[in-house]
Design a protein around this motif. Structure first.
Motif, PDB file in Angstrom:
ATOM      1  N   ALA A 739       0.568 -39.702  79.975  1.00  0.00           N
ATOM      2  CA  ALA A 739       0.513 -41.429  79.167  1.00  0.00           C
ATOM      3  C   ALA A 739      -0.092 -40.574  78.459  1.00  0.00           C
ATOM      4  CB  ALA A 739      -0.211 -42.284  80.666  1.00  0.00           C
ATOM      5  N   LEU A 740      -1.112 -39.894  78.694  1.00  0.00           N
ATOM      6  CA  LEU A 740      -2.383 -39.810  77.318  1.00  0.00           C
ATOM      7  C   LEU A 740      -2.036 -39.093  76.240  1.00  0.00           C
ATOM      8  CD1 LEU A 740      -5.333 -40.486  77.109  1.00  0.00           C
ATOM      9  CD2 LEU A 740      -4.323 -40.718  79.246  1.00  0.00           C
ATOM     10  N   GLN A 746       1.649 -41.214  69.778  1.00  0.00           N
ATOM     11  CA  GLN A 746       2.429 -42.311  69.362  1.00  0.00           C
ATOM     12  C   GLN A 746       1.101 -43.323  68.160  1.00  0.00           C
ATOM     13  OE1 GLN A 746       5.244 -44.275  69.312  1.00  0.00           O
ATOM     14  NE2 GLN A 746       5.323 -42.200  70.003  1.00  0.00           N
ATOM     15  N   LEU A 747      -0.424 -42.818  68.770  1.00  0.00           N
ATOM     16  CA  LEU A 747      -1.042 -43.775  67.903  1.00  0.00           C
ATOM     17  C   LEU A 747      -1.579 -42.872  66.322  1.00  0.00           C
ATOM     18  CD1 LEU A 747      -3.842 -45.581  67.794  1.00  0.00           C
ATOM     19  CD2 LEU A 747      -5.228 -44.225  68.978  1.00  0.00           C
ATOM     20  N   SER A 748      -1.051 -41.876  66.434  1.00  0.00           N
ATOM     21  CA  SER A 748      -1.302 -40.430  65.266  1.00  0.00           C
ATOM     22  C   SER A 748      -0.553 -40.969  64.148  1.00  0.00           C
ATOM     23  CB  SER A 748      -1.465 -38.927  65.703  1.00  0.00           C
ATOM     24  OG  SER A 748      -1.679 -38.975  66.661  1.00  0.00           O
ATOM     25  N   GLU A 749       0.992 -41.818  65.345  1.00  0.00           N
ATOM     26  CA  GLU A 749       1.952 -42.366  64.087  1.00  0.00           C
ATOM     27  C   GLU A 749       2.173 -43.483  63.937  1.00  0.00           C
ATOM     28  OE1 GLU A 749       5.812 -42.448  62.793  1.00  0.00           O
ATOM     29  OE2 GLU A 749       5.019 -40.328  63.462  1.00  0.00           O
ATOM     30  N   MET A 791     -12.705 -41.382  70.363  1.00  0.00           N
ATOM     31  CA  MET A 791     -11.950 -42.084  70.767  1.00  0.00           C
ATOM     32  C   MET A 791     -11.201 -41.695  71.422  1.00  0.00           C
ATOM     33  SD  MET A 791     -12.248 -45.872  69.016  1.00  0.00           S
ATOM     34  CE  MET A 791     -11.366 -47.025  70.452  1.00  0.00           C
ATOM     35  N   GLU A 792      -9.995 -41.079  70.959  1.00  0.00           N
ATOM     36  CA  GLU A 792      -9.448 -40.091  72.032  1.00  0.00           C
ATOM     37  C   GLU A 792      -9.681 -38.896  72.978  1.00  0.00           C
ATOM     38  OE1 GLU A 792      -5.796 -40.906  72.794  1.00  0.00           O
ATOM     39  OE2 GLU A 792      -5.710 -42.999  72.874  1.00  0.00           O
ATOM     40  N   GLY A 793     -10.388 -38.543  72.339  1.00  0.00           N
ATOM     41  CA  GLY A 793     -11.169 -37.158  72.206  1.00  0.00           C
ATOM     42  C   GLY A 793     -11.669 -37.651  73.424  1.00  0.00           C
ATOM     43  N   LEU A 794     -12.859 -38.412  73.509  1.00  0.00           N
ATOM     44  CA  LEU A 794     -13.623 -38.477  74.578  1.00  0.00           C
ATOM     45  C   LEU A 794     -12.249 -39.656  76.272  1.00  0.00           C
ATOM     46  CD1 LEU A 794     -16.443 -39.381  75.359  1.00  0.00           C
ATOM     47  CD2 LEU A 794     -16.213 -41.540  75.059  1.00  0.00           C
ATOM     48  N   SER A 795     -11.829 -39.705  75.272  1.00  0.00           N
ATOM     49  CA  SER A 795     -10.764 -40.527  76.963  1.00  0.00           C
ATOM     50  C   SER A 795     -10.167 -39.750  77.585  1.00  0.00           C
ATOM     51  CB  SER A 795      -9.786 -41.437  76.440  1.00  0.00           C
ATOM     52  OG  SER A 795      -9.145 -41.902  77.538  1.00  0.00           O
ATOM     53  N   ALA A 796      -9.957 -38.187  76.550  1.00  0.00           N
ATOM     54  CA  ALA A 796      -8.545 -37.320  77.620  1.00  0.00           C
ATOM     55  C   ALA A 796      -9.753 -36.275  78.080  1.00  0.00           C
ATOM     56  CB  ALA A 796      -8.019 -36.584  76.247  1.00  0.00           C
TER      57      ALA A 796
END
Length: 830
Positions: A739-740, A746-749, A791-796
């Protein structure tokens, strides 16, 4: 095993320190940081211990140091860093440091008091000069007219009924926010029998307390009558006004003003000399205070450690108990001999048996400390338990990279961490006080590996800032499909989407050498393909990770001699985990290897087979993957269910039987053998002999106490339920890898399409000037760093942390131990 894979062997040592050399010995141990002292006076109040007076003297000195430090900061100065390696001062130096500190503090108090008094006096002179030089003048005497009116003069003409009354004056200064209220109250209280003049000072005057410039209001009040004067003085006192004498004659006021200016100049000279002397005192404080702070903190730590020691019956030595690593025992013995050589009697060290569980000691360096911190955040492992940190060095960054796979984003993270690693020895970087920076700097090697692994998984996903790269030639040939399918211009005009059939000869040339073929980035079913790939990959990684955690528990059982747990816990756990979810991984791999592109349309659904496995049913539309699949599935489910009673009842029944055998063997022993065994026992810890509640629950007491089957059964039931339900929930939890990873891609796209295509219209307009490209690329870079990296790095990172703690570490790691905290002066030096 080495200390990195398992905690070091720790021994309980007893130290006999000569009274004359006890301070020196403990001070040397603080410099080395080898031992953790045990409190042998737990039942003694802190106010009744041997060295409580010395500790209080150190605390009083620390209070004085705080006063001196505040005075230095008040003057806008900074204390320099103390020299490294300052030893704890000998006890005889404590009186000297205390006398010099008290003398400096008294000098500072006197000088500060004189400075405040001089500043207050100089401020009064400035206010008085402002009142006299502000231009106030007494009102002239007006002629009297008949009839009361607003123009009726306050003062009667000479020769009238009030000719014996003289005009008096009250002059002073008040704060500006009080001036309006003062004027209003004077008019109402005195019924208008006065003339008041208020003016703001032309220059701002320095406040004697805060030192900030402030504006004042000067006033001049003319009145006649003694009662009116008393009212005016009471009102001005209530408003804390500064009242000064005011002469009626101009010449007298001018002479007073000159005298005030002369006094102000003299006062400024005295104030300058006072400030120069104050700067000299502060300079001495700056030079002497930093080393004194370090030395007194070390001295206080030594006395606190000595308070944990007990006194021998002869009062000639102190007895201490401490935990020490076995390999550090020679260093400990040598250090105590060197420290006690001057006393004429050497300190003695010897190991003693103990029933308490020793602390956990795992040595780390600048590379492994961040990974060990991740493990310890879940809980410190028990003594000699397997340490997950070495495996975390690989598994944690890899799990993060599975969710954060992108060559560009991983490279940015890697370069940021590499810059911190290369600059780690610079003093400015190490001494930075920003909390966020210190967090990143402490985990620089973790970020370095996370970025490196993200680059690796980015190459597998073939994504660089959400764009695919053609490093190798694609394994799909569009030309072969066009030639053999007969695509005409009319066919291409009618069909917007074209499909590549791998069954056509020459269309599929073979798998891509590394990672995903870049042609998939152009396909409409790109998302469906990645969903299937990443979901199955997450299941395989999750089951492998959990199985590895269960296998690591084998090393704990073998090391502690708990052989029954291998048969009654580890084996059933492996059968349950691999029989259900290991079989799911087998189905995924078997389907990949058994079906080709030609037979892909007839491939059965693994999900349907897995559901039918638990329902003991079959689906007519979903053919089996291999012959005898139903029998294998039913057998695996039965075996998995059969392991649950073994997990639940095996260990409690075994421990109960073992306890009964020990009880029966003890009843057969004669009474004299028991007495002989008690008399032949070696000396044990002094702390273990005391009846302290803090020492209760040690291993020996647990063996002697009555075996409680209900407690053991309850503990095992919780473990069984947690493992069985955890295997199901944890396997589903590993889907967050899929999921992540999908969310990040998709967020990068979306970010690329929003900034680059919508912002510039690169999809249609190619003639864009370079001047316009600069802010667009800058916006893309800022949003990439802010959204995707942070943000994405912290979530991962948080998801990888959860997977590592609950799904992996919980399989074999108890987290019920406690760290070895050696007595060291390293914190005091900082």
């Amino acid at each position: 095993m080495g200390s990195m894979f398992r905690s070091e062997e720790v021994a309980l040592v007893q130290l006999f320190l000569p009274t004359a050399a006890a301070y020196t010995c403990v001070s040397q141990l603080g410099e080395l940081g080898l031992v953790e002292f045990r409190d042998l006076n737990a039942s003694v109040s802190a106010f009744q211990r041997r060295f409580v007076v010395d500790v209080r003297r150190c605390e009083e000195l620390e209070k004085t140091f705080t006063f001196l430090q505040e005075e230095v900061r008040r003057a806008g100065l900074m204390l320099p860093l103390p020299e490294a390696g300052l030893p704890a001062p000998p006890p005889r130096d404590l009186l000297r440091i205390q006398e010099e500190t008290d003398r400096l503090a008294q000098e500072l108090r006197d000088v500060r008091g004189n400075q405040q008094a001089l500043r207050a006096q100089w401020h009064q002179l400035q206010l008085h000069s402002a009142v006299l030089g502000q231009g106030h003048s007494p009102p002239s005497v007006a002629t009297h007219t008949d009839g009361p009116s607003e123009r009726t003069p306050l003062l009667q003409a000479p020769g009238g009924p009030h000719q014996d009354l003289r005009v008096n004056f009250v002059a002073g200064a008040v704060e500006p926010h009080k001036a309006a209220a003062l004027e209003r109250l004077l008019w109402r209280a005195c019924r208008g029998f006065l003339i008041a003049s208020f003016r703001e000072t032309e220059q701002q005057l320095e406040d004697p307390v805060t030192g900030e410039p402030a504006t004042w209001m000067t006033f001049l009040i003319s009145y006649w009558g003694g009662q009116i004067g008393q009212k005016i003085r009471k009102i001005t006192d209530c408003f804390h006004c500064h009242v000064f004498p005011f002469a009626e004659e101009e010449a007298a006021r001018h002479a007073a003003l000159q005298q005030l200016q002369q006094q102000s100049q003299e006062l400024q000279e005295v104030l300058g000399e006072t400030e120069r002397f104050l700067s000299q005192v502060l300079g001495r404080v700056q030079r002497l205070l930093p080393p004194w702070q370090v030395q007194i903190r070390k001295m206080k730590a030594v006395y606190l450690a000595l308070n944990q020691c007990s006194v021998s019956s002869t009062h000639k030595c102190l007895i201490a108990e401490a935990w020490c690593a076995t390999r550090d025992l020679p260093t400990l013995q040598q250090a105590l001999q060197d420290s006690s050589s001057e006393a004429g009697v050497s300190a003695v060290v010897h190991c003693i048996p103990c029933r308490d569980m020793p602390p956990t000691l795992i040595r780390t360096n600048r590379f492994t400390s961040s990974f060990q911190g991740i493990v310890d955040a879940y809980g410190v492992g028990r003594y000699q338990e397997v340490n997950p940190a070495p495996y975390t060095i690989i598994t944690f960054p890899f799990l993060f990279a599975v969710m954060f796979g992108d060559v560009g984003h991983g490279l940015l993270m890697f370069l940021f961490a590499l810059a911190m690693v290369l600059a780690e020895n610079q003093p400015a970087v190490k001494s930075a006080q920003n909390e966020i920076w210190r967090t990143f700097f402490g985990g620089r090697y973790l970020l370095l590996l996370m970025g490196l692994f993200s680059v690796y998984t980015g190459f597998i996903y073939n994504e660089c800032f959400s764009r695919a790269t053609a490093i190798f030639p694609s394994g799909w040939s569009v030309a072969a499909m066009a030639n053999q399918s007969g695509w005409s211009d009319a066919f291409l005009a009618q069909h917007q989407l074209l499909a590549l059939d791998p069954n056509v000869t020459g269309v599929f040339l073979g798998p891509y050498p590394f990672g995903i073929d870049p042609v998939w980035s152009l396909a409409v079913n790109h998302l469906s393909f990645l969903n299937s790939f990443k979901m199955k990959m997450s299941i395989i990684l999750g089951v492998t990770h959990m199985t590895f955690g269960v296998v690591l528990g084998v090393f704990n059982h073998v090391h502690f001699g708990q052989w029954h747990r291998l048969l009654l816990e580890t084996l059933p756990e492996l059968v349950f985990l691999l029989g259900l979810f290991g079989y799911l991984v087998f189905l995924v791999v078997y389907k990949w290897l058994s079906f080709t592109a030609a037979s892909a349309a007839t491939a059965p659904s693994i999900l349907i087979h897995f559901i039918n496995m638990f329902l003991f049913s079959r689906s007519r539309t979903n053919k089996p993957l291999f012959q005898g699949q139903e029998v294998v599935q039913s057998t695996l489910v039965v075996l998995a269910l059969a392991t649950v009673p073994v997990l639940l009842l095996g260990t409690p029944l075994f421990l109960r039987r073992r306890h009964q055998r020990r009880q029966s063997s003890r009843r057969r022993q004669p009474l004299d053998e028991d007495k002989a065994g008690l008399l032949g026992q070696p000396d044990v810890s002094v702390a273990s002999q005391n009846c302290d509640e803090e020492k209760a629950g040690c291993l020996g007491d647990q063996e002697e106490e009555e075996f409680v089957l209900s407690e053991v059964f309850m503990h095992q039931a919780i473990h069984t339920i947690e493992f069985c339900l955890g295997c199901i929930s944890n396997t589903a939890s590993y889907l967050r890898l899929w999921a992540l990873s999908l969310a990040h891609a998709q967020l990068s796209e979306v970010l690329w399409a929003m900034v680059m295509r919508v912002g510039l219209g690169l999809g249609g307009e190619m003639g864009v000037e370079a001047v316009v490209l600069v802010p667009v690329f800058a916006a893309f870079a800022v949003m990439t760093v802010a959204i995707l990296l942070v943000m994405e790095g912290l979530s991962a990172f948080l998801h990888a942390l959860r997977l590592h703690w609950v799904e992996f570490q919980n399989k074999f790691y108890s987290g019920s131990g406690y760290k070895l905290s050696p007595f060291t002066f390293a914190v005091e030096d900082e």
